[in-house]
Design a protein around this motif. Structure first.
Motif, PDB file in Angstrom:
ATOM      1  N   PHE A  83       0.842  -1.209   0.000  1.00  0.00           N
ATOM      2  CA  PHE A  83       0.000   0.000   0.000  1.00  0.00           C
ATOM      3  C   PHE A  83       0.871   1.252   0.000  1.00  0.00           C
ATOM      4  CE2 PHE A  83      -3.507  -2.357   2.596  1.00  0.00           C
ATOM      5  CZ  PHE A  83      -3.894  -3.046   1.457  1.00  0.00           C
ATOM      6  N   VAL A  84       1.853   1.268   0.884  1.00  0.00           N
ATOM      7  CA  VAL A  84       2.724   2.436   1.023  1.00  0.00           C
ATOM      8  C   VAL A  84       3.518   2.668  -0.261  1.00  0.00           C
ATOM      9  CG1 VAL A  84       4.722   3.363   2.254  1.00  0.00           C
ATOM     10  CG2 VAL A  84       2.855   2.280   3.536  1.00  0.00           C
TER      11      VAL A  84
ATOM     12  N   LEU B 267      -6.410   0.192  -2.902  1.00  0.00           N
ATOM     13  CA  LEU B 267      -7.358  -0.793  -2.394  1.00  0.00           C
ATOM     14  C   LEU B 267      -6.836  -2.206  -2.600  1.00  0.00           C
ATOM     15  CD1 LEU B 267     -10.840   0.570  -3.571  1.00  0.00           C
ATOM     16  CD2 LEU B 267      -9.924   0.528  -1.243  1.00  0.00           C
ATOM     17  N   ALA B 268      -7.071  -3.058  -1.602  1.00  0.00           N
ATOM     18  CA  ALA B 268      -6.773  -4.483  -1.731  1.00  0.00           C
ATOM     19  C   ALA B 268      -7.928  -5.158  -2.466  1.00  0.00           C
ATOM     20  CB  ALA B 268      -6.590  -5.111  -0.351  1.00  0.00           C
TER      21      ALA B 268
ATOM     22  N   PHE C 237      -5.425   5.361   2.340  1.00  0.00           N
ATOM     23  CA  PHE C 237      -6.121   6.561   1.883  1.00  0.00           C
ATOM     24  C   PHE C 237      -5.340   7.797   2.333  1.00  0.00           C
ATOM     25  CE2 PHE C 237      -8.863   3.195   3.528  1.00  0.00           C
ATOM     26  CZ  PHE C 237      -9.248   2.635   2.320  1.00  0.00           C
ATOM     27  N   ASP C 238      -4.982   8.603   1.376  1.00  0.00           N
ATOM     28  CA  ASP C 238      -4.220   9.813   1.648  1.00  0.00           C
ATOM     29  C   ASP C 238      -5.054  10.789   2.485  1.00  0.00           C
ATOM     30  OD1 ASP C 238      -1.647  11.390   0.534  1.00  0.00           O
ATOM     31  OD2 ASP C 238      -3.361  12.769   0.625  1.00  0.00           O
ATOM     32  N   ARG C 239      -4.365  11.677   3.183  1.00  0.00           N
ATOM     33  CA  ARG C 239      -5.051  12.679   3.994  1.00  0.00           C
ATOM     34  C   ARG C 239      -6.022  13.519   3.173  1.00  0.00           C
ATOM     35  NH1 ARG C 239      -1.317  16.877   7.068  1.00  0.00           N
ATOM     36  NH2 ARG C 239      -0.988  15.132   8.515  1.00  0.00           N
TER      37      ARG C 239
ATOM     38  N   ALA D 234      -5.217   2.801  -7.106  1.00  0.00           N
ATOM     39  CA  ALA D 234      -4.311   1.678  -7.353  1.00  0.00           C
ATOM     40  C   ALA D 234      -4.849   0.451  -6.620  1.00  0.00           C
ATOM     41  CB  ALA D 234      -2.907   2.010  -6.856  1.00  0.00           C
ATOM     42  N   THR D 235      -4.593  -0.722  -7.155  1.00  0.00           N
ATOM     43  CA  THR D 235      -5.065  -1.950  -6.517  1.00  0.00           C
ATOM     44  C   THR D 235      -3.888  -2.853  -6.176  1.00  0.00           C
ATOM     45  OG1 THR D 235      -5.410  -3.015  -8.675  1.00  0.00           O
ATOM     46  CG2 THR D 235      -7.300  -1.881  -7.685  1.00  0.00           C
TER      47      THR D 235
END
Length: 310
Positions: A107-108, A119-120, A160-162, A190-191
């Motif tokens: 994710f990062v 998202l996963a 999720f970004d700020r 992005a997945t």
């Protein structure tokens, strides 16, 4: 100054998984150059989850607790916790270990590439084949009728970004379909695909009602297609009924003595049209219920206590 990553974990009767979850998240975060806070939101667990969480929070101030006054369900509680995070980005991950914590690293990585939402998704799963097929079919159906394209097979876990969270804070949605909201916001998503493992400990908290609830929420919040189909379907059925009635009338006039309609077609027509009416009324009721939930404007959750938030 290092960036702060918030990790949010909804929890309900997951006493058997909490220790392993925290251990695996700690190992992941040791590899990343970020400070972090780990927010558990407990939905009024009835096992030893709260006691175990209190012990972990006492030993590690990075672990924060939100204890709900009652069980507010699997939709509202995680969303509330996301809005309480203060990191530069926030990770949502389940406490049942079916969303492996090791995905946080991926994710990062996607976030660092510039994606505001990650998202996963589970193209494969070790769960029941029937349940997996039902979920896959549902997501395909909702994606087709939705006003915005939805991410298929998303589990809800992700980063999720700020910026995304700030948009969510302005919406004031008391009963959100979270995966749909992320798509409506419009940032590229992005997945991270993974094969979902089978639950090892504890039992799933989902049942037919909770699955039906979130399924209908996805439809009523993001599509008007069922309402339009009811209008068009009603018009088509009315036209067919008129044509059938005219046909029977002509047949009776031409073959007055020999034509007998009988009671069977009448009963079949009665039950068919009654069933269609009940189906349409039920679907209309789902939309009215969704509107009712929105206008009540109740809080997402009511907190009984917070730990380590000062």
């Amino acid at each position: 100054m290092r960036k702060l990553l918030s990790i949010v974990t909804p929890c309900y009767n997951e006493e058997a998984n909490i220790d392993e979850l925290c251990l695996r998240i700690n190992k992941v975060m040791e590899k990343l150059d970020y400070d972090y806070e780990h927010i558990f939101i407990d939905n009024c667990s009835t096992d030893g989850s709260v006691q175990k969480l209190r012990g972990i929070a006492a030993a590690d101030k990075r672990v924060k607790l939100i204890l709900n006054a009652r069980n507010f369900g699997h939709i509202r509680s995680p969303y509330h916790a996301l809005l309480q995070s203060r990191g530069d980005a926030c990770v949502l991950i389940a406490s049942d270990l079916q969303d492996p914590p090791e995905m946080i690293e991926e994710f990062v990585q996607k976030w660092e590439e510039g994606f505001k939402t990650v998202l996963a998704v589970k193209p494969e799963s070790e769960e029941s084949p029937i349940m997996f097929f039902a979920r896959k079919t549902y997501y395909g159906f909702v994606s087709k009728i939705s006003e915005v394209p939805l991410v298929k097979n998303a589990t809800g876990a992700g980063l999720f970004d700020r910026v995304v969270l700030e948009v969510l804070r302005t919406l004031d949605d008391p009963y959100p379909y979270f995966r749909g909201l992320l798509c409506e916001i419009g940032f590229p998503i992005a997945t991270v695909p993974f094969k979902q493992p089978r639950r090892q400990r504890g039992i799933t908290k989902n049942n037919f009602y909770t699955l039906y609830d979130i399924a209908m929420l996805g439809i009523t919040n993001h599509s008007k297609v069922p309402l339009r189909l009811m209008v068009m379907g009603g018009g088509i059925l009315a036209l067919l009924s008129l044509l059938m009635a005219f046909g029977f009338l002509v047949a009776k006039l031409i073959f007055w003595d020999s034509f007998q309609m009988g009671i069977a077609p009448m009963l079949i027509s009665l039950f068919f049209f009654s069933s269609v009416q009940i189906l349409f009324l039920g679907m209309l009721g789902e939309y009215i219920g969704s509107v009712h939930t929105q206008i009540r404007n109740m809080p997402l959750v009511v907190e009984a206590e917070r730990v380590n938030f000062d």
